[in-house]
Design a protein around this motif. Structure first.
Motif, PDB file in Angstrom:
ATOM      1  N   ILE A 163       0.869  -1.171   0.000  1.00  0.00           N
ATOM      2  CA  ILE A 163       0.000   0.000   0.000  1.00  0.00           C
ATOM      3  C   ILE A 163       0.904   1.219   0.000  1.00  0.00           C
ATOM      4  N   GLU A 196       1.498   5.620  -7.056  1.00  0.00           N
ATOM      5  CA  GLU A 196       1.227   4.487  -7.943  1.00  0.00           C
ATOM      6  C   GLU A 196       2.469   4.015  -8.696  1.00  0.00           C
ATOM      7  N   SER A 243      -1.680  -1.311  -4.208  1.00  0.00           N
ATOM      8  CA  SER A 243      -2.829  -0.442  -4.401  1.00  0.00           C
ATOM      9  C   SER A 243      -2.688   0.797  -3.531  1.00  0.00           C
ATOM     10  N   THR A 244      -3.354   1.860  -3.974  1.00  0.00           N
ATOM     11  CA  THR A 244      -3.454   3.057  -3.140  1.00  0.00           C
ATOM     12  C   THR A 244      -4.702   2.974  -2.262  1.00  0.00           C
ATOM     13  N   ASP A 245      -5.543   1.973  -2.503  1.00  0.00           N
ATOM     14  CA  ASP A 245      -6.785   1.766  -1.748  1.00  0.00           C
ATOM     15  C   ASP A 245      -6.517   0.817  -0.576  1.00  0.00           C
ATOM     16  N   HIS A 251      -8.436  -0.291   1.808  1.00  0.00           N
ATOM     17  CA  HIS A 251      -9.459  -1.307   2.051  1.00  0.00           C
ATOM     18  C   HIS A 251      -9.313  -2.511   1.119  1.00  0.00           C
ATOM     19  N   GLU A 252      -8.934  -2.256  -0.113  1.00  0.00           N
ATOM     20  CA  GLU A 252      -8.756  -3.344  -1.090  1.00  0.00           C
ATOM     21  C   GLU A 252      -7.693  -4.334  -0.619  1.00  0.00           C
TER      22      GLU A 252
END
Length: 72
Positions: free
Chosen positions: A37, A41, A57-59, A61-62
């Motif tokens: 994380i 990007e 990912s930058t998300d 929660h993902e």
């Protein structure tokens, strides 16, 4: 642990010097997936291309939903 290898999926928050070093060291010791994380990007793309992480990912929660261990 199985034969000295971690079998968990691991998320690393931040792939700078420390996080990237953790990821490279864990790559040699784990049979699970390593997720990254980061807010950048380009850093994530490079880490995936170099084989340091399996997915980035930058998300938050993902990635956290797939992880059993989180390194901050």
């Amino acid at each position: 642990m199985e034969d000295g290898n971690f079998i968990s999926n691991i998320a690393i928050v931040g792939l700078g010097l420390i996080g990237g070093s953790y990821a490279m060291a864990l790559r040699q010791k784990t049979s699970g997936k390593i997720f990254g994380i980061d807010i950048d990007e380009r850093v994530l793309e490079k880490a995936v291309c170099c084989g340091v992480i399996d997915q980035g990912s930058t998300d938050v929660h993902e990635i956290l939903s797939k992880s059993e261990i989180v390194i901050l």
